[in-house]
Enzyme design. Structure first.
Site, PDB file in Angstrom:
ATOM      1  N   TYR A  52       0.710  -1.132   0.163  1.00 37.37           N
ATOM      2  CA  TYR A  52      -0.065   0.064   0.020  1.00 37.37           C
ATOM      3  C   TYR A  52       0.846   1.269   0.146  1.00 37.37           C
ATOM      4  O   TYR A  52       2.006   1.288   0.260  1.00 37.37           O
ATOM      5  CB  TYR A  52      -0.814  -0.204   1.212  1.00 37.37           C
ATOM      6  CG  TYR A  52       0.159  -0.115   2.445  1.00 37.37           C
ATOM      7  CD1 TYR A  52       0.433   0.862   3.155  1.00 37.37           C
ATOM      8  CD2 TYR A  52       0.496  -1.231   2.983  1.00 37.37           C
ATOM      9  CE1 TYR A  52       1.370   0.964   4.194  1.00 37.37           C
ATOM     10  CE2 TYR A  52       1.088  -1.380   4.180  1.00 37.37           C
ATOM     11  CZ  TYR A  52       1.683  -0.345   4.774  1.00 37.37           C
ATOM     12  OH  TYR A  52       2.511  -0.490   5.989  1.00 37.37           O
ATOM     13  N   THR A 118       5.653   3.253  11.247  1.00 35.66           N
ATOM     14  CA  THR A 118       5.977   2.759  12.398  1.00 35.66           C
ATOM     15  C   THR A 118       7.576   2.279  12.111  1.00 35.66           C
ATOM     16  O   THR A 118       8.403   2.112  13.018  1.00 35.66           O
ATOM     17  CB  THR A 118       5.386   1.185  12.404  1.00 35.66           C
ATOM     18  OG1 THR A 118       5.310   0.497  11.322  1.00 35.66           O
ATOM     19  CG2 THR A 118       4.016   1.248  12.880  1.00 35.66           C
ATOM     20  N   LYS A 191      10.936  -1.243  17.297  1.00 40.30           N
ATOM     21  CA  LYS A 191      10.522  -2.036  16.387  1.00 40.30           C
ATOM     22  C   LYS A 191      10.918  -3.532  16.134  1.00 40.30           C
ATOM     23  O   LYS A 191      12.332  -3.458  15.712  1.00 40.30           O
ATOM     24  CB  LYS A 191      10.041  -1.338  14.963  1.00 40.30           C
ATOM     25  CG  LYS A 191       9.267  -2.355  14.066  1.00 40.30           C
ATOM     26  CD  LYS A 191       8.794  -1.316  12.800  1.00 40.30           C
ATOM     27  CE  LYS A 191       7.632  -2.157  11.980  1.00 40.30           C
ATOM     28  NZ  LYS A 191       7.442  -1.348  10.800  1.00 40.30           N
ATOM     29  N   GLU A 311      38.290   1.329  22.584  1.00 43.91           N
ATOM     30  CA  GLU A 311      38.236   2.150  21.522  1.00 43.91           C
ATOM     31  C   GLU A 311      36.868   2.275  21.131  1.00 43.91           C
ATOM     32  O   GLU A 311      35.930   1.705  20.773  1.00 43.91           O
ATOM     33  CB  GLU A 311      38.834   1.373  20.069  1.00 43.91           C
ATOM     34  CG  GLU A 311      40.226   1.216  20.211  1.00 43.91           C
ATOM     35  CD  GLU A 311      40.270  -0.124  20.720  1.00 43.91           C
ATOM     36  OE1 GLU A 311      39.330  -0.957  21.084  1.00 43.91           O
ATOM     37  OE2 GLU A 311      41.566  -0.761  20.903  1.00 43.91           O
TER      38      GLU A 311
HETATM   39  N1  DAS Z   1       6.607   2.377   5.471  1.00 47.51           N
HETATM   40  C1  DAS Z   1       5.880   2.585   6.942  1.00 47.51           C
HETATM   41  C2  DAS Z   1       6.243   4.117   7.584  1.00 47.51           C
HETATM   42  O1  DAS Z   1       5.464   4.813   7.263  1.00 47.51           O
HETATM   43  C3  DAS Z   1       4.818   2.232   7.121  1.00 47.51           C
HETATM   44  C4  DAS Z   1       4.632   2.132   8.532  1.00 47.51           C
HETATM   45  O2  DAS Z   1       4.915   1.242   9.150  1.00 47.51           O
HETATM   46  O3  DAS Z   1       3.818   3.208   8.659  1.00 47.51           O
HETATM   47  O4  DAS Z   1       7.204   3.823   8.440  1.00 47.51           O
END
Ligand code: DAS
Length: 348
Positions: A52, A118, A191, A311
């Site tokens: 999408y 995300t 994540k 280091e």
């Molecule tokens: N591509 C991802 C972003 O916008 C889609 C998501 O996980 O929201 O981070």
């Protein structure tokens, strides 16, 4: 493809009719800052959860899709950006932080919500946690399924995020992350899975709470993560460039040198195990440190502590992406090498 409303929202509406379940003050003001991501994602197919377009729907559409928001708080929305979060940049981060800091001074505002992709949500959430100084809640929320998908998680996540931002029990906890009915601390949450809705976790530190219906239930009273610092970016226009390099067998110093030539003011290495790096790169790291260019050694393992290094600097509990944000803020505010080392030591 229409934004899916009916089944999930019907049950939420039913839950709302049980007023006693509902802890939020209905008059609390909550401002939603929209930045894009899957929560605003759209596809021609209701079964598409991978290909999408993220960051397509506007904040008005997101708010209209969840009329229950108005029962939780007095909600207003502002479109700050509309992008997939892999495109999030420091200019937008700074704007977000400054806008939120200002907005939280308004006595009519109980808290703010940021809708976000995300993929880099944890970076923005961590940045806000370190730069917004307020007892009021800042809640960052996303979704793993676009708004057009069967079982879209965005509407419920958004409702829970607003419910949390409107709730007094969220005060004094720093920036919070909401997804999949759970509340995490932005300081630790990361994540952990590329496609699953339960992707956000703090492997060692766990969650702060969860939602029962749409009411937040915290497991602990408010606490501040050990070693958390505040960075004032109110007068800052930009942040120094810090890059992340991934470590692996056969790694050499070529990309470290290239990064410095390209203008990096600091380096984070996603090291193997407890931040180990190939012996052949250690001289380069040592030289950079002597030149005043900090090199943070984090871990590519996904969790755990990286201890003090001969280091470079061990990243403590910070993963590579959080280390990059922290180092960039440290450099922006003029921290010297010893101070930077302290920031990463997870000490008070
Ligand atoms: N591509 C991802 C972003 O916008 C889609 C998501 O996980 O929201 O981070």
């Amino acid at each position: 493809m229409p934004v899916r409303l009916t089944p999930a929202f019907l049950s939420v509406a039913l839950a709302l009719s049980t007023a006693s379940l509902f802890a939020a003050d209905a008059k609390s003001g909550v401002v939603i800052y929209a930045t894009g991501g899957t929560i605003a994602g759209s596809s021609a197919s209701s079964t598409d959860t991978t290909d999408y377009d993220a960051g397509k729907l506007g904040i008005e559409t997101l708010i209209k899709a969840v009329p229950e928001l108005n029962q939780v708080a007095t909600v207003t929305g502002e479109q700050l950006a509309n992008m997939p979060s892999q495109d999030m940049d420091q200019k937008t981060l700074m704007k977000l932080s400054k806008t939120i800091s200002q907005k939280l001074e308004d006595p009519a505002v109980h808290g703010v919500v940021v809708t976000h992709g995300t993929d880099t949500l944890e970076e923005t959430a961590f940045f806000l946690d370190l730069t917004v100084k307020s007892e009021k809640p800042v809640v960052v929320v996303g979704a793993m399924r676009p708004a057009t998908a069967v079982g879209a998680d965005g509407p419920m996540n958004l409702l829970e995020a607003v419910s949390l931002a409107a709730n007094d029990k969220a005060n004094g906890r720093g920036t919070l992350v909401v997804l999949n009915d759970r509340i995490g601390s932005a300081f630790y949450t990361t994540k952990t899975n590329s496609t699953m809705p339960d992707t956000f976790r703090a492997v060692e530190q766990g969650y702060l709470g969860s939602f029962v219906g749409i009411t937040p239930r915290f497991y602990y009273s408010p606490a501040t993560p050990t070693g958390k610092r505040h960075f004032d970016v109110s007068k800052q226009e930009s942040l120094p460039k810090v890059v992340i390099l991934y470590s692996y067998q056969d790694q050499d110093s070529a990309l470290i040198d290239a990064a410095i030539k390209d203008g990096a003011k600091g380096i984070v290495i996603a090291g193997t195990g407890n931040g180990s790096i190939p012996t052949r790169t250690k001289e380069t790291v040592k030289r950079l440190m002597e030149q005043g260019i900090p090199v943070i050694r984090s871990t590519r393992t996904g969790s755990g502590f990286v201890s003090r290094k001969e280091e470079g600097i061990g990243s403590g509990f910070f993963n590579p992406q959080k280390s990059r944000i922290l180092l960039s803020l440290a450099l922006a505010t003029g921290a010297d090498m010893a101070t930077i080392e302290r920031y990463f030591s997870a000490a008070e």
